[in-house]
Design an enzyme around this catalytic site. Structure first.
Site, short mmCIF file in Angstrom:
data_model
loop_
_atom_site.label_atom_id
_atom_site.label_comp_id
_atom_site.label_asym_id
_atom_site.label_seq_id
_atom_site.Cartn_x
_atom_site.Cartn_y
_atom_site.Cartn_z
N ASN A 25 -1.69 -10.75 24.73
CA ASN A 25 -0.27 -11.41 23.66
C ASN A 25 -0.88 -11.66 22.50
O ASN A 25 -0.41 -12.37 21.94
CB ASN A 25 1.09 -12.00 24.18
N GLU A 54 4.19 -7.20 23.32
CA GLU A 54 4.57 -8.02 22.00
C GLU A 54 3.79 -7.24 20.83
O GLU A 54 3.54 -8.08 19.96
CB GLU A 54 4.95 -9.76 22.20
N TYR A 113 4.95 -7.10 30.14
CA TYR A 113 4.96 -8.22 29.11
C TYR A 113 6.74 -8.79 30.40
O TYR A 113 7.54 -8.59 29.72
CB TYR A 113 5.61 -7.78 28.48
N ASP A 137 1.23 -11.36 29.94
CA ASP A 137 1.72 -11.96 29.68
C ASP A 137 2.75 -12.00 30.93
O ASP A 137 4.06 -11.81 30.15
CB ASP A 137 2.48 -11.63 28.43
N ASN A 163 4.42 -15.01 31.83
CA ASN A 163 4.79 -15.72 31.16
C ASN A 163 5.21 -16.77 32.21
O ASN A 163 6.77 -17.49 32.37
CB ASN A 163 7.27 -15.26 30.77
N ASP A 175 -0.08 -16.96 19.33
CA ASP A 175 0.27 -18.37 20.04
C ASP A 175 -0.84 -18.39 21.33
O ASP A 175 -0.45 -19.25 22.25
CB ASP A 175 1.98 -19.09 20.24
N HIS A 176 -0.42 -16.72 21.59
CA HIS A 176 -1.18 -16.37 22.62
C HIS A 176 -3.03 -16.08 22.87
O HIS A 176 -3.51 -16.04 21.42
CB HIS A 176 -1.17 -15.40 23.67
#
EC number: 3.1.11.2
Length: 265
Positions: A11, A38, A109, A152, A154, A255-256
């Site tokens: 991501n 993303e 995603y 991702d 999540n 952030d990933h």
């Protein structure tokens, strides 16, 4: 003849903003296939040239302006690209391809789901659960198709997938209802979780750290939100799995972090 294949999922949180670290990663890790989530760019504005300059000539995009977006960039040929609308609203959250060796590669995603883990109070949470339910129906219909599902998700399903199981039980991404929903998805195709296949619980294994931390490494409040799941026949071909934590410290990081599995077909 054995073919070795390295497949990465990442991501990237805006491919144009972070193209420098994407190029650096590709030069250093040299995967055969890179699956991005993303990307935050329409297909016509995707930065194709940096990838082609590094030998990633086979490119399949499913983009969206400013939000979501997925892409598969490959050094090996791709065919039969598909875009499934598991969100049921046209958002660009999936792209899938077939490789010459017959492997289906699905890049997804999953919606984050907002902040409140209640579908009545928070429609985004309901959309996330419904998205996963549609994925579960799709998984159940795969039969013996050799498939690798990456992206991702999540959701950090295991207690050791988060920095504090007790403190995150009511936090979206680690709530019992999300974990149960993800478990149903996994059971629908007997998916093998490659991350935990190579790094068994309860060993620490994270792929995401919030931007809010002053020092992400020192606080280490991580979660394992990014996954690679394989059909049983594909999992048997996996020979290694790696997470690239150092990428979280690169300039203008996502952030990933990237995760990679190597296969010997």
């Amino acid at each position: 003849m054995t073919q070795t294949l390295k497949i990465v999922s990442w991501n990237i949180n805006s491919v144009r903003f972070r193209i420098d670290i994407v190029e650096r990663f590709l030069r250093e890790a040299a995967p055969d296939i890179l699956c991005l989530q993303e990307t935050k760019v329409i297909d016509g504005d995707f930065p194709l040239q940096p990838f082609r300059d590094l030998g990633y000539d086979h490119i399949v995009l499913n983009g969206q302006r400013m939000h979501h977006g997925v892409a598969i960039l490959s050094r090996v040929p791709l065919a039969e690209d598909k875009r499934l609308d598991w969100q049921a609203n046209g958002e660009a959250r999936h792209v899938g391809v077939r490789l010459e060796n017959g492997l289906r590669l699905e890049n997804v995603y999953v919606p984050a789901g907002g902040d409140i883990p209640d579908r009545d109070e928070n429609p985004k949470f309901g959309q996330k659960l419904d998205f996963l339910a549609r994925m579960t129906d799709w998984s159940a219909g795969l039969g013996d198709t050799p498939t690798l599902l990456v992206g991702d998700f999540n959701i950090a399903p295991l207690e050791s997938d988060v920095w504090s199981h007790k403190q995150l039980l009511k936090v979206v991404s680690h709530t019992p209802i999300e974990v149960d929903t993800l478990n149903r998805l996994q059971a629908a195709h007997d998916w093998v979780d490659l991350g935990r296949h190579f790094v068994p619980a309860p060993e620490r294994l994270y792929t995401w750290w919030s931007y809010r931390a002053k020092d992400w490494a020192a606080s280490d409040r991580g979660r394992r939100l990014d996954h690679m799941w394989a059909s049983a026949s594909v999992a048997q071909k996996a020979v290694g799995h790696r997470v690239f934590e150092d990428c979280r410290s690169w300039l203008k990081p996502s952030d990933h972090i990237p995760i990679m599995t190597e296969f010997a077909f």
